[in-house]
Motif scaffolding. Structure first.
Motif, PDB file in Angstrom:
ATOM      1  N   ASP A   1       0.815  -1.214   0.000  1.00 22.44           N
ATOM      2  CA  ASP A   1       0.000   0.000   0.000  1.00 22.44           C
ATOM      3  C   ASP A   1       0.852   1.270   0.000  1.00 22.44           C
ATOM      4  OD1 ASP A   1      -2.907   1.046   0.376  1.00 22.44           O
ATOM      5  OD2 ASP A   1      -1.739   2.145   1.872  1.00 22.44           O
ATOM      6  N   ASP A   2       2.093   1.164   0.462  1.00 25.57           N
ATOM      7  CA  ASP A   2       2.946   2.345   0.551  1.00 25.57           C
ATOM      8  C   ASP A   2       3.543   2.771  -0.780  1.00 25.57           C
ATOM      9  OD1 ASP A   2       2.579   2.909   3.248  1.00 25.57           O
ATOM     10  OD2 ASP A   2       4.130   1.501   3.872  1.00 25.57           O
ATOM     11  N   ILE A   3       3.142   2.114  -1.865  1.00 28.96           N
ATOM     12  CA  ILE A   3       3.521   2.617  -3.193  1.00 28.96           C
ATOM     13  C   ILE A   3       2.667   3.820  -3.586  1.00 28.96           C
ATOM     14  CG2 ILE A   3       4.253   0.323  -3.946  1.00 28.96           C
ATOM     15  CD1 ILE A   3       1.682   0.315  -5.742  1.00 28.96           C
ATOM     16  N   ARG A   4       1.671   4.189  -2.765  1.00 32.37           N
ATOM     17  CA  ARG A   4       0.720   5.227  -3.146  1.00 32.37           C
ATOM     18  C   ARG A   4       1.373   6.537  -3.607  1.00 32.37           C
ATOM     19  NH1 ARG A   4      -3.386   6.053   1.450  1.00 32.37           N
ATOM     20  NH2 ARG A   4      -1.652   5.293   2.734  1.00 32.37           N
ATOM     21  N   PRO A   5       2.387   7.087  -2.907  1.00 31.53           N
ATOM     22  CA  PRO A   5       2.978   8.339  -3.414  1.00 31.53           C
ATOM     23  C   PRO A   5       3.541   8.207  -4.820  1.00 31.53           C
ATOM     24  CG  PRO A   5       3.659   7.933  -1.157  1.00 31.53           C
ATOM     25  CD  PRO A   5       2.974   6.686  -1.617  1.00 31.53           C
ATOM     26  N   PHE A   6       4.136   7.059  -5.115  1.00 32.30           N
ATOM     27  CA  PHE A   6       4.639   6.834  -6.469  1.00 32.30           C
ATOM     28  C   PHE A   6       3.468   6.742  -7.450  1.00 32.30           C
ATOM     29  CE2 PHE A   6       7.958   4.884  -3.739  1.00 32.30           C
ATOM     30  CZ  PHE A   6       9.041   5.667  -4.144  1.00 32.30           C
ATOM     31  N   TYR A   7       2.418   6.032  -7.058  1.00 30.12           N
ATOM     32  CA  TYR A   7       1.249   5.876  -7.923  1.00 30.12           C
ATOM     33  C   TYR A   7       0.589   7.214  -8.221  1.00 30.12           C
ATOM     34  CZ  TYR A   7      -3.617   4.980  -9.167  1.00 30.12           C
ATOM     35  OH  TYR A   7      -4.836   5.011  -9.782  1.00 30.12           O
ATOM     36  N   PHE A   8       0.435   8.073  -7.212  1.00 33.06           N
ATOM     37  CA  PHE A   8      -0.219   9.367  -7.423  1.00 33.06           C
ATOM     38  C   PHE A   8       0.582  10.248  -8.368  1.00 33.06           C
ATOM     39  CE2 PHE A   8      -2.038   8.819  -2.892  1.00 33.06           C
ATOM     40  CZ  PHE A   8      -3.087   8.065  -3.379  1.00 33.06           C
ATOM     41  N   ARG A   9       1.904  10.099  -8.389  1.00 36.30           N
ATOM     42  CA  ARG A   9       2.740  10.881  -9.292  1.00 36.30           C
ATOM     43  C   ARG A   9       2.876  10.251 -10.670  1.00 36.30           C
ATOM     44  NH1 ARG A   9       6.003  11.673  -4.559  1.00 36.30           N
ATOM     45  NH2 ARG A   9       7.309   9.892  -5.148  1.00 36.30           N
ATOM     46  N   GLN A  10       2.931   8.921 -10.709  1.00 35.69           N
ATOM     47  CA  GLN A  10       3.324   8.234 -11.936  1.00 35.69           C
ATOM     48  C   GLN A  10       2.213   7.442 -12.614  1.00 35.69           C
ATOM     49  OE1 GLN A  10       7.346   6.865  -9.574  1.00 35.69           O
ATOM     50  NE2 GLN A  10       6.681   5.603 -11.269  1.00 35.69           N
ATOM     51  N   GLY A  11       1.186   7.046 -11.862  1.00 36.29           N
ATOM     52  CA  GLY A  11       0.204   6.100 -12.371  1.00 36.29           C
ATOM     53  C   GLY A  11       0.582   4.688 -11.959  1.00 36.29           C
ATOM     54  N   GLU A  12       0.048   3.696 -12.641  1.00 34.90           N
ATOM     55  CA  GLU A  12       0.267   2.297 -12.279  1.00 34.90           C
ATOM     56  C   GLU A  12       1.752   1.961 -12.199  1.00 34.90           C
ATOM     57  OE1 GLU A  12      -3.642  -0.091 -13.975  1.00 34.90           O
ATOM     58  OE2 GLU A  12      -1.787  -0.108 -15.127  1.00 34.90           O
ATOM     59  N   ILE A  13       2.123   1.236 -11.136  1.00 39.18           N
ATOM     60  CA  ILE A  13       3.501   0.793 -10.951  1.00 39.18           C
ATOM     61  C   ILE A  13       3.613  -0.650 -11.447  1.00 39.18           C
ATOM     62  CG2 ILE A  13       5.388   0.451  -9.313  1.00 39.18           C
ATOM     63  CD1 ILE A  13       4.436   3.365  -9.510  1.00 39.18           C
ATOM     64  N   PRO A  14       4.556  -0.947 -12.345  1.00 33.28           N
ATOM     65  CA  PRO A  14       4.726  -2.328 -12.793  1.00 33.28           C
ATOM     66  C   PRO A  14       5.271  -3.221 -11.677  1.00 33.28           C
ATOM     67  CG  PRO A  14       5.809  -0.776 -14.285  1.00 33.28           C
ATOM     68  CD  PRO A  14       5.470  -0.018 -13.052  1.00 33.28           C
ATOM     69  N   PHE A  15       4.639  -4.360 -11.473  1.00 34.87           N
ATOM     70  CA  PHE A  15       5.118  -5.381 -10.549  1.00 34.87           C
ATOM     71  C   PHE A  15       5.436  -6.624 -11.362  1.00 34.87           C
ATOM     72  CE2 PHE A  15       3.837  -2.665  -7.271  1.00 34.87           C
ATOM     73  CZ  PHE A  15       4.151  -3.193  -6.017  1.00 34.87           C
ATOM     74  N   TYR A  16       6.555  -7.263 -11.064  1.00 34.68           N
ATOM     75  CA  TYR A  16       7.017  -8.445 -11.783  1.00 34.68           C
ATOM     76  C   TYR A  16       7.031  -9.613 -10.813  1.00 34.68           C
ATOM     77  CZ  TYR A  16       8.499  -4.806 -15.005  1.00 34.68           C
ATOM     78  OH  TYR A  16       8.509  -3.721 -15.846  1.00 34.68           O
ATOM     79  N   ALA A  17       6.197 -10.626 -11.092  1.00 33.72           N
ATOM     80  CA  ALA A  17       6.052 -11.744 -10.160  1.00 33.72           C
ATOM     81  C   ALA A  17       5.401 -12.920 -10.867  1.00 33.72           C
ATOM     82  CB  ALA A  17       5.209 -11.325  -8.941  1.00 33.72           C
ATOM     83  N   GLU A  18       5.413 -14.061 -10.178  1.00 34.47           N
ATOM     84  CA  GLU A  18       4.711 -15.239 -10.668  1.00 34.47           C
ATOM     85  C   GLU A  18       3.221 -15.127 -10.382  1.00 34.47           C
ATOM     86  OE1 GLU A  18       7.429 -19.043 -10.398  1.00 34.47           O
ATOM     87  OE2 GLU A  18       7.441 -18.014  -8.464  1.00 34.47           O
ATOM     88  N   GLN A  19       2.411 -15.894 -11.108  1.00 33.18           N
ATOM     89  CA  GLN A  19       0.963 -15.827 -10.940  1.00 33.18           C
ATOM     90  C   GLN A  19       0.543 -16.156  -9.520  1.00 33.18           C
ATOM     91  OE1 GLN A  19      -1.424 -14.845 -13.434  1.00 33.18           O
ATOM     92  NE2 GLN A  19      -2.477 -14.618 -11.482  1.00 33.18           N
ATOM     93  N   ARG A  20       1.183 -17.121  -8.887  1.00 35.59           N
ATOM     94  CA  ARG A  20       0.839 -17.496  -7.515  1.00 35.59           C
ATOM     95  C   ARG A  20       0.977 -16.308  -6.568  1.00 35.59           C
ATOM     96  NH1 ARG A  20       5.310 -20.055  -5.978  1.00 35.59           N
ATOM     97  NH2 ARG A  20       5.855 -18.417  -4.481  1.00 35.59           N
ATOM     98  N   VAL A  21       1.995 -15.498  -6.798  1.00 36.04           N
ATOM     99  CA  VAL A  21       2.230 -14.333  -5.940  1.00 36.04           C
ATOM    100  C   VAL A  21       1.142 -13.287  -6.167  1.00 36.04           C
ATOM    101  CG1 VAL A  21       3.861 -12.486  -5.385  1.00 36.04           C
ATOM    102  CG2 VAL A  21       4.704 -14.798  -5.895  1.00 36.04           C
ATOM    103  N   PHE A  22       0.781 -13.043  -7.422  1.00 37.48           N
ATOM    104  CA  PHE A  22      -0.305 -12.103  -7.692  1.00 37.48           C
ATOM    105  C   PHE A  22      -1.618 -12.590  -7.085  1.00 37.48           C
ATOM    106  CE2 PHE A  22       2.289 -10.589 -11.455  1.00 37.48           C
ATOM    107  CZ  PHE A  22       2.550  -9.335 -10.902  1.00 37.48           C
ATOM    108  N   ASP A  23      -1.873 -13.887  -7.151  1.00 37.02           N
ATOM    109  CA  ASP A  23      -3.097 -14.424  -6.543  1.00 37.02           C
ATOM    110  C   ASP A  23      -3.124 -14.123  -5.044  1.00 37.02           C
ATOM    111  OD1 ASP A  23      -3.848 -15.410  -9.017  1.00 37.02           O
ATOM    112  OD2 ASP A  23      -3.201 -17.472  -8.600  1.00 37.02           O
ATOM    113  N   ALA A  24      -1.998 -14.271  -4.373  1.00 41.67           N
ATOM    114  CA  ALA A  24      -1.930 -13.988  -2.941  1.00 41.67           C
ATOM    115  C   ALA A  24      -2.160 -12.503  -2.667  1.00 41.67           C
ATOM    116  CB  ALA A  24      -0.582 -14.429  -2.380  1.00 41.67           C
ATOM    117  N   LEU A  25      -1.616 -11.640  -3.508  1.00 45.75           N
ATOM    118  CA  LEU A  25      -1.816 -10.201  -3.324  1.00 45.75           C
ATOM    119  C   LEU A  25      -3.279  -9.826  -3.518  1.00 45.75           C
ATOM    120  CD1 LEU A  25       1.280  -8.631  -5.147  1.00 45.75           C
ATOM    121  CD2 LEU A  25       1.009  -9.198  -2.725  1.00 45.75           C
ATOM    122  N   HIS A  26      -3.959 -10.451  -4.456  1.00 42.94           N
ATOM    123  CA  HIS A  26      -5.393 -10.198  -4.661  1.00 42.94           C
ATOM    124  C   HIS A  26      -6.186 -10.557  -3.400  1.00 42.94           C
ATOM    125  CE1 HIS A  26      -6.071  -9.186  -9.007  1.00 42.94           C
ATOM    126  NE2 HIS A  26      -4.802  -9.548  -9.045  1.00 42.94           N
TER     127      HIS A  26
END
Length: 258
Positions: free
Chosen positions: A88-113
């Motif tokens: 959640d602490d990526i918010r300052p970067f997101y507000f300035r830049q827009g979506e931040i690219p994350f690089y991970a395996e599908q299992r990791v994204f599923d856990a984040l969801h």
């Protein structure tokens, strides 16, 4: 010509960090700043680009320490909280830049969801929530980020597959207990190797000090650094002095250039 890479150790501690809350262990009471360890992460910079490996619960503090105002992406090793709880602490970067690219395996994204459902909400999303761009990666499948070659390599954290990364001639591994020969071939002979070394006593999901030294001897980098360190390893100054000349304990704030 490949660009030079600067690596800053944002955190070199294990999942509880050092000092551990409420602990009276001598290392937790140390006044040596090298014995103060945030949760494990590194900042990778080349040209004008900045990438971070993992965003644990100390992510905000780590970004403030470095003064980084723009982040080009985050690579995730695995889904455990000490590696992802700062999402959640990526918010300052997101507000300035827009979506931040994350690089991970599908299992990791599923856990984040599951853990950060509000970030991935598509209906009536809270306007203060950040957004990420999901970039799927897989072990052994190299890709390029801003003219830098990235190769995800796999270790086992007990039974859990965890990704490490070869970035040019730099290799970063964390939470390793075993690594297959085919994956070792992808990193053998690298310039700089960073690998976890939790403590001197054996552990069921992490290299201990002896296992990490054996791993370094097999991979044969020019220089190696140990990270993901527990207070049970001992005092930085004492342990570092006992290591071979080409091996050191990393510490928070250490910066190297490859």
């Amino acid at each position: 010509m490949k660009p030079s890479l600067t690596v800053t150790f944002l955190g070199t501690g294990t999942s509880q960090g050092i000092p551990v809350i409420g602990s009276d262990h001598p290392v937790c009471q140390s006044t040596d700043l090298r014995d103060k360890r945030l949760r494990v992460s590194v900042l990778l910079q080349w040209k004008d680009k900045s990438y971070v490996v993992d965003c644990g619960p100390d992510f905000r503090q780590q970004m403030l320490r470095t003064g980084v105002s723009r982040l080009d992406g985050i690579l995730l090793t695995h889904e455990h909280s000490d590696h992802t709880a700062g999402l959640d602490d990526i918010r300052p970067f997101y507000f300035r830049q827009g979506e931040i690219p994350f690089y991970a395996e599908q299992r990791v994204f599923d856990a984040l969801h599951d853990r950060f459902a509000y970030i991935f909400e598509t209906v009536n999303k809270y306007p203060g929530a950040p957004a990420i761009r999901e970039e799927l990666i897989a072990k052994g499948q190299s890709f390029e980020l801003d003219q830098m070659s990235i190769t995800p390599v796999e270790v086992l954290h007990g039974d859990l597959p965890v990704l490490g990364f070869r970035v040019g001639d730099f290799v970063y591994l964390t939470d390793a207990k075993t690594m297959s020969e085919d994956q070792r071939k992808l990193i053998r002979g690298c310039e700089v190797l960073v690998v976890n070394a939790l403590r001197k006593e054996p552990h069921y999901t992490h290299f201990n000090l002896d296992e990490a030294l054996e791993f370094v001897a097999d991979i044969q980098p020019r220089q190696a650094y140990f990270t993901h360190i527990s207070h049970l390893m001992g005092f930085h100054a004492q342990v570092d002095n006992e290591l071979p000349d080409h091996v050191n304990l990393a510490y928070d704030g250490l910066t190297i250039t490859i």
